[in-house]
Design a protein around this motif. Structure first.
Motif, PDB file in Angstrom:
ATOM      1  N   LEU A 121      43.589   7.770 -27.781  1.00 25.09           N
ATOM      2  CA  LEU A 121      43.150   6.395 -27.504  1.00 25.09           C
ATOM      3  C   LEU A 121      41.629   6.313 -27.488  1.00 25.09           C
ATOM      4  N   PHE A 122      41.004   7.292 -26.857  1.00 19.76           N
ATOM      5  CA  PHE A 122      39.542   7.314 -26.777  1.00 19.76           C
ATOM      6  C   PHE A 122      38.912   7.366 -28.164  1.00 19.76           C
ATOM      7  N   ILE A 123      39.404   8.288 -28.994  1.00 18.50           N
ATOM      8  CA  ILE A 123      38.770   8.486 -30.304  1.00 18.50           C
ATOM      9  C   ILE A 123      38.981   7.260 -31.190  1.00 18.50           C
ATOM     10  N   SER A 124      40.128   6.585 -31.043  1.00 16.00           N
ATOM     11  CA  SER A 124      40.346   5.365 -31.822  1.00 16.00           C
ATOM     12  C   SER A 124      39.404   4.265 -31.361  1.00 16.00           C
ATOM     13  N   LYS A 125      39.171   4.181 -30.069  1.00 13.82           N
ATOM     14  CA  LYS A 125      38.251   3.163 -29.543  1.00 13.82           C
ATOM     15  C   LYS A 125      36.815   3.454 -29.974  1.00 13.82           C
ATOM     16  N   LEU A 126      36.458   4.730 -29.979  1.00 12.80           N
ATOM     17  CA  LEU A 126      35.094   5.114 -30.343  1.00 12.80           C
ATOM     18  C   LEU A 126      34.768   4.699 -31.777  1.00 12.80           C
TER      19      LEU A 126
END
Length: 326
Positions: free
Chosen positions: A183-188
């Motif tokens: 989720l973090f990497i997609s948001k980044l």
């Protein structure tokens, strides 16, 4: 060069890794450690040459000359321990997930902002050199416009119902422990999604063993994300662009480089620095922020963390996972 005095609150496995990583920074010193078990604190201090070891978290607040506290307790404790330190005027680097839910995260943020004290989620992935390089390449249009991102994180965890990973009272499940990374990497790379869909399979305790997420974005991009406690996955992240692909090499959450795949070209491998476990990169960034008098990170601001917590809440709502303390 000023030396920064760090304290660690909570002395589990990740605290040992953070302590080892901190030793790689020339201007950082592990100054104090705190555990609910005084013997454990003393043993940890002896191993890492720490001058102050205390047997309660409240007692940590009495140790002089602490510049920043790294909170390494279980998920369910992050909220209380962050507030404990902030109210004592101590800057905080809080391990992920930042809190159990967005409501807790909002309160943590409000206290930090009201008191003007530095607070950041310890999302170490953000500060790896490979991530900086990948963001730079994407911004330069190297792979064109991102159309899809795929990321997974999984390992086989023995089923221990009362253990941290499977116990709902400890906010267990794959999502909060490791699903937060995809989720973090997609948001980044893609920002805030317009739509999130999620499905999961449950352990006997009710927490998620597998969690699959599909996200859609305003610009037309999509993401497929997966976390599991039941299988070893490749732990990879691939960005599919209109003009090529970018792969984070090694385990994507602690990447050691980048592979570019562009049309009609041989794959291009770009190695990036990765020393030790890599927790020193986030610690160094915190020190840089403190040196500049900042109360938030410009690379990982509290708004980003707040939005990420809202995404986790949205996924849990869809898979029907609510923790007993909520």
């Amino acid at each position: 060069m000023r030396t920064y005095n760090w304290a660690i609150l909570g002395l589990g496995n990740i605290a040992h890794k953070f302590a080892e990583s901190l030793a790689l920074l020339p201007n950082a010193r592990l100054h104090a450690v705190a555990s609910r078990d005084a013997v454990k604190a003393q043993e940890f201090a002896a191993r890492f040459g720490v001058p102050h070891a205390v047997g309660s978290y409240d007692e940590l607040l009495t140790v002089p000359d602490i510049d920043a506290v790294y909170i390494a307790t279980p998920h369910t404790e992050h909220y209380a321990h962050t507030l404990l330190c902030l109210r004592a005027g101590l800057p905080v680097l809080c391990e992920k997930p930042f809190a159990v839910n967005a409501q807790q995260a909002q309160q943590m943020r409000q206290i930090a902002e009201a008191k003007g004290i530095f607070l950041m989620e310890a999302f170490w992935t953000r500060f790896f050199p490979a991530i900086h390089k990948a963001l730079e390449l994407v911004a330069a249009g190297t792979i064109g416009e991102i159309k899809h991102l795929a990321a997974d994180f999984g390992f086989v965890a023995p089923y221990v119902p009362e253990g941290r990973l499977f116990n709902p009272a400890l906010a267990g499940g794959s999502l909060l422990d490791i699903g937060v990374y995809p989720l973090f990497i997609s948001k980044l790379f893609l920002g805030e999604p317009q739509e999130i869909r999620a499905i999961a399979t449950r352990a006997g305790t009710g927490v998620d063993v597998n969690c699959t997420m599909a996200l859609a974005y305003e610009g037309g991009a999509t993401a497929s994300l997966f976390s599991t406690l039941a299988a070893q996955t490749d732990n990879q992240c691939i960005l599919y662009g209109s003009h090529g692909q970018l792969h984070l090499t090694g385990r994507f959450h602690a990447a050691s480089g980048i592979t570019l795949k562009l049309p009609n070209q041989e794959p291009q491998h770009i190695p990036c620095e990765k020393q030790g476990y890599g927790y020193q990169y986030e610690a160094e960034h915190v020190q840089q922020c403190l040196a500049q008098g900042l109360t938030q990170s410009p690379l990982l601001p509290l708004q980003f963390t707040q939005e990420l917590m809202h995404q986790l809440d949205a996924v849990r709502k869809q898979i029907g996972l609510r923790y007993p303390m909520e």
